[in-house]
Write an enzyme that holds these catalytic residues in place. Structure first.
Site, PDB file in Angstrom:
ATOM      1  N   GLU A 255      52.583  45.036  29.047  1.00 18.95           N
ATOM      2  CA  GLU A 255      51.466  45.098  30.009  1.00 18.95           C
ATOM      3  C   GLU A 255      52.085  45.553  31.478  1.00 18.95           C
ATOM      4  OE1 GLU A 255      47.559  43.159  27.910  1.00 18.95           O
ATOM      5  OE2 GLU A 255      48.539  42.057  29.615  1.00 18.95           O
TER       6      GLU A 255
ATOM      7  N   HIS B   3      50.881  35.895  30.357  1.00 17.87           N
ATOM      8  CA  HIS B   3      50.098  37.082  31.020  1.00 17.87           C
ATOM      9  C   HIS B   3      50.543  37.179  32.538  1.00 17.87           C
ATOM     10  CE1 HIS B   3      46.827  39.771  32.151  1.00 17.87           C
ATOM     11  NE2 HIS B   3      46.603  39.942  30.895  1.00 17.87           N
TER      12      HIS B   3
ATOM     13  N   SER C  50      44.277  48.702  30.106  1.00 13.67           N
ATOM     14  CA  SER C  50      43.413  49.926  30.298  1.00 13.67           C
ATOM     15  C   SER C  50      43.180  50.642  28.972  1.00 13.67           C
ATOM     16  CB  SER C  50      43.308  50.925  31.352  1.00 13.67           C
ATOM     17  OG  SER C  50      43.329  50.155  32.617  1.00 13.67           O
TER      18      SER C  50
ATOM     19  N   GLY D 180      41.742  43.845  27.384  1.00 13.69           N
ATOM     20  CA  GLY D 180      40.853  43.282  28.187  1.00 13.69           C
ATOM     21  C   GLY D 180      39.569  43.645  28.230  1.00 13.69           C
TER      22      GLY D 180
ATOM     23  N   GLY E 264      43.276  46.649  34.022  1.00 13.36           N
ATOM     24  CA  GLY E 264      41.857  46.744  34.683  1.00 13.36           C
ATOM     25  C   GLY E 264      41.721  47.655  35.868  1.00 13.36           C
TER      26      GLY E 264
ATOM     27  N   ASN F 202      41.564  40.078  24.892  1.00 12.34           N
ATOM     28  CA  ASN F 202      41.634  38.815  25.771  1.00 12.34           C
ATOM     29  C   ASN F 202      40.587  38.791  26.626  1.00 12.34           C
ATOM     30  OD1 ASN F 202      42.733  37.191  27.830  1.00 12.34           O
ATOM     31  ND2 ASN F 202      44.202  38.575  28.536  1.00 12.34           N
ATOM     32  N   TRP F 203      39.844  38.087  26.268  1.00 11.21           N
ATOM     33  CA  TRP F 203      38.411  37.941  27.158  1.00 11.21           C
ATOM     34  C   TRP F 203      38.849  37.453  28.473  1.00 11.21           C
ATOM     35  CZ3 TRP F 203      33.703  35.967  24.071  1.00 11.21           C
ATOM     36  CH2 TRP F 203      33.285  37.185  23.063  1.00 11.21           C
ATOM     37  N   LYS F 204      39.924  36.942  28.999  1.00  8.64           N
ATOM     38  CA  LYS F 204      40.254  36.427  30.179  1.00  8.64           C
ATOM     39  C   LYS F 204      39.283  35.392  30.727  1.00  8.64           C
ATOM     40  CE  LYS F 204      42.784  40.694  31.092  1.00  8.64           C
ATOM     41  NZ  LYS F 204      42.974  41.646  32.239  1.00  8.64           N
TER      42      LYS F 204
ATOM     43  N   GLU G 262      48.551  37.718  34.943  1.00 12.70           N
ATOM     44  CA  GLU G 262      47.725  37.115  36.010  1.00 12.70           C
ATOM     45  C   GLU G 262      47.904  35.757  35.983  1.00 12.70           C
ATOM     46  OE1 GLU G 262      44.060  38.555  33.784  1.00 12.70           O
ATOM     47  OE2 GLU G 262      44.440  40.470  34.386  1.00 12.70           O
TER      48      GLU G 262
HETATM   49  O1  LIG Z   1      45.380  42.458  30.883  1.00  9.69           O
HETATM   50  C1  LIG Z   1      44.975  42.950  29.736  1.00  9.69           C
HETATM   51  C2  LIG Z   1      45.095  42.372  28.375  1.00  9.69           C
HETATM   52  O2  LIG Z   1      45.536  41.115  28.310  1.00  9.69           O
HETATM   53  C3  LIG Z   1      44.463  44.373  29.844  1.00  9.69           C
HETATM   54  O3  LIG Z   1      43.418  44.424  30.503  1.00  9.69           O
HETATM   55  P1  LIG Z   1      42.389  45.767  30.596  1.00  9.69           P
HETATM   56  O4  LIG Z   1      42.204  46.078  29.277  1.00  9.69           O
HETATM   57  O5  LIG Z   1      41.102  45.149  31.251  1.00  9.69           O
HETATM   58  O6  LIG Z   1      43.025  46.735  31.387  1.00  9.69           O
END
Ligand SMILES: O=C(CO)COP(=O)(O)O
Length: 248
Positions: free
Chosen positions: A163, A93, A208, A229, A169, A10-12, A95
């Site tokens: 998640e 998600h 993470s 992520g 993160g 997931n590149w966000k 976020e």
């Molecule tokens: O939110 C995430 C994937 O959707 C996880 O992010 P990270 O791997 O950066 O913790």
């Protein structure tokens, strides 16, 4: 029941045309791992160029609107991402729930819209640290599932990503036994919601995940893959996770 592993990135809100060069190495790793699925969810503007840069790699979106079209400024429909040749979208998600106030009911409608449009969905659930500290983690996650998994959902188009918000993160991860316990609770809830189909549904862990902890986390019982992520942004960081998935 053996479930094919899925390692999804997931590149966000990261990446640009130049960073699509990373997909070359990821596509090669995917080809070298025919026993698992590999996918990357990129920003919507990069879907078509990502597919051009890495034909054969499954590329998806990070969100869709539940409506087919209309007055929803700034949103994107299933048909739009399908026309760009996306194969799936992440939905729900944390976020988006936090930044955009998305509700479980909306997430359910998004899942239904994706399925109606012939695309796959990765539906995210997870508790905050306060909820975990209050002993509410399982109740929160199973409540999200009850309100967002469509009736009759099937494993050939829907996957669930657990998640924990506090692990995203942050470099912090739950223990392997905490992950296994939550995934077991998720599968039990899914059996209640969709019956035997629950045993075929892939449950991804996200938060993470790195090349260093992937083998351990992916090895936890009832973990069928990862949603990654930060470590999905470069081939150097993502390929070891794909390789870890392929070894299991
Ligand atoms: O939110 C995430 C994937 O959707 C996880 O992010 P990270 O791997 O950066 O913790």
């Amino acid at each position: 029941m053996t479930r094919r592993k899925l390692i999804a990135g997931n590149w966000k809100m990261n990446g640009d045309l130049a960073s699509l060069a990373e997909l070359g190495g990821i596509a090669i790793a995917a080809q070298n791992a025919p026993g698992i699925d590999v996918a990357i969810a990129v920003p919507a503007t990069l879907i078509a160029p990502a597919i051009a840069a890495a034909p054969g790699l499954s590329i998806g979106a990070q969100d869709v609107h539940w409506s087919a079209k209309g007055a929803h400024t700034g949103c994107i429909s299933v048909a739009m991402i399908a026309e760009a040749k996306a194969e799936f979208s992440i939905i729900g998600h944390s976020e988006r729930r936090a930044d955009n106030g998305e509700t479980d009911a909306q997430v359910k409608s998004k899942a239904e819209a994706l399925h109606a449009g012939g695309l796959d969905a990765i539906l995210c659930v997870g508790e905050t640290l306060d909820e975990r500290d209050a002993g509410q983690a399982v109740a929160v996650v199973t409540g999200q599932l009850a309100a967002s998994v469509p009736e009759g959902a099937a494993a050939d188009w829907l996957s669930i990503a657990y998640e924990p918000v506090w692990a995203i993160g942050t470099g912090r991860t739950p223990t392997v036994s905490d992950v296994a316990a939550m995934h077991e609770a998720i599968r039990t809830k899914l059996r209640e919601l969709i019956g035997a189909e629950a045993d075929a549904m892939r449950l991804l862990y996200g938060g993470s995940v790195t090349g260093d902890n992937a083998t351990e986390l992916l090895g936890a019982s009832d973990v069928d893959g990862a949603l990654v992520g930060g470590a999905s942004l470069t081939a150097a960081k993502f390929v070891p996770i794909v390789e870890a998935g392929a070894r299991l």
